[in-house]
Design an enzyme around this catalytic site. Structure first.
Site, PDB file in Angstrom:
ATOM      1  CE  LYS A   1      10.560 -22.492   2.595  1.00 62.61           C
ATOM      2  NZ  LYS A   1       9.847 -21.885   3.736  1.00 62.61           N
TER       3      LYS A   1
ATOM      4  NE  ARG B   1       4.369 -26.852   3.668  1.00 62.67           N
ATOM      5  CZ  ARG B   1       4.799 -26.279   2.547  1.00 62.67           C
ATOM      6  NH1 ARG B   1       6.053 -25.869   2.462  1.00 62.67           N
ATOM      7  NH2 ARG B   1       3.989 -26.127   1.505  1.00 62.67           N
TER       8      ARG B   1
END
Length: 275
Positions: free
Chosen positions: A221, A255
Site C-alpha cells: 500500500k 492479507r
C-alpha cells in the site's frame, strides 16, 4: 481463537495468511492480471502451494477514487471465478471481498466461506442479516464513506479511540444480528492519512481489547511505497517489514499479495515467540 469455515475450524492462535486475488481491471497493484479464469486459477494454486489458508477474491476495486461498479458487473466478474476455484480446489477456503449482501449470498451459495466487507456493514443495510443467515465468518473493516470519497474523511477527534468506538458499535450490531465469527480489520489506507496509518500500526495492539481476531492488510500500500519514495511494484520488502510489526502487535491474519514471503514472516515470528 477459532472460526468456522464450511464446518472446518480454523485456529487463529497462530497467524494465518490470506492471499489476495483481485479479478478487477483497475486494482492498485495487480489490476487486470487475474481477471481471466485460467490466470486466476494459476494464481490461486500458487498461493495455496505457498501456504495461504484463505484466498480473498474481490471484483470491486477499493483503491482511493476507484470507479464505482454495478452489482451486475461485480457478480459477472466474481461468480464464474468462485465457481471454478471451488471446482478445481474443493478444499480452498474462499473469502469474498464485497460490501453488497447480494454478492455475498451468491458467492457463499457457490461455495465461498467468509465475507470480507470493507464498509463494516455501512454500505448495505442487509449485510448483517444476510451474513447471519449464511452462518459464515465476517470480516468487519473500518472505513469512512466510500472508496470514491474516503480520503476526504480523515478528520478524527482521536484516531485510535474513534476506531475502537466504531468497532465496539459495529461488532455489537453484527452480533445482535446473529453473526458468530467476527474478525476486525483496522483498514490501513482507508480514510486515513499517511501519518494516521503509522499511528494505527504503532497502536494496533490496543485493538486486542475488542476480543476479536485482527486482520492486517497493508500489502504494497501507499503507506509503504510513499514513505520509501518508490511504487507498489517495489514495496515487497517494506511490506514484509511491516507485516512483522503487525504480528508483533497481535495480528492473527495477514492479507497479502505475496504469500510465500508472508509465510516466511509468520515462520520467523513463530520461532521468535516460541523461544
Amino acid at each position: 481463537m477459532t472460526i468456522n469455515c464450511n464446518e472446518n475450524l480454523i485456529d487463529l492462535s497462530t497467524p494465518k495468511i490470506m492471499g489476495i486475488l483481485n479479478v478487477t481491471p483497475d486494482s492498485f497493484f495487480d489490476g487486470g492480471k487475474f481477471k481471466n479464469i485460467d490466470d486466476a486459477l494459476l494464481q490461486t494454486d500458487k498461493m495455496l502451494q505457498d501456504g495461504a489458508t484463505f484466498i480473498d477474491v474481490g471484483a470491486y476495486s477499493s483503491k482511493p477514487g476507484a470507479n464505482a461498479v454495478s452489482e451486475e458487473e461485480e457478480l459477472a466478474r466474481i461468480l464464474p471465478i468462485v465457481t471454478q476455484i471451488q471446482s478445481s480446489f474443493p478444499n480452498c477456503i474462499l473469502s469474498i471481498d464485497t460490501f453488497r449482501s447480494s454478492v455475498a449470498k451468491a458467492c457463499v451459495d457457490a461455495g465461498a466461506a467468509i465475507i470480507n466487507d470493507i464498509s463494516g456493514g455501512n454500505l448495505d443495510p442487509k449485510m448483517f442479516t444476510t451474513v447471519a443467515a449464511l452462518k459464515v465468518p465476517y470480516i468487519l473493516m473500518h472505513m469512512r464513506g466510500t472508496p470514491q470519497n474516503m480520503q476526504q474523511n480523515t478528520t478524527y477527534k482521536n484516531l485510535i479511540k474513534d476506531i475502537i468506538f466504531y468497532f465496539s458499535e459495529q461488532v455489537y450490531k453484527a452480533k445482535e444480528a446473529g453473526i458468530n465469527d467476527i474478525i476486525i480489520d483496522p483498514g490501513f489506507g482507508f480514510a486515513k492519512t499517511l501519518e494516521q496509518n503509522y499511528e494505527l500500526l504503532n497502536k494496533l495492539d490496543l485493538l486486542q481489547n475488542l476480543d476479536a481476531p485482527i486482520l492486517a492488510g497493508l500489502s504494497r500500500k501507499s503507506m509503504i511505497y510513499k514513505t520509501l519514495k518508490t511504487d507498489a511494484n517495489n514495496a515487497l520488502n517494506g511490506t514484509t517489514a511491516l507485516n512483522m510489526v503487525c504480528l508483533n502487535h497481535g495480528a492473527a491474519i495477514l492479507r497479502v499479495h505475496d504469500v510465500k514471503e508472508a509465510m516466511e514472516c509468520v515462520q520467523l515470528f513463530n520461532a521468535l515467540k516460541k523461544n
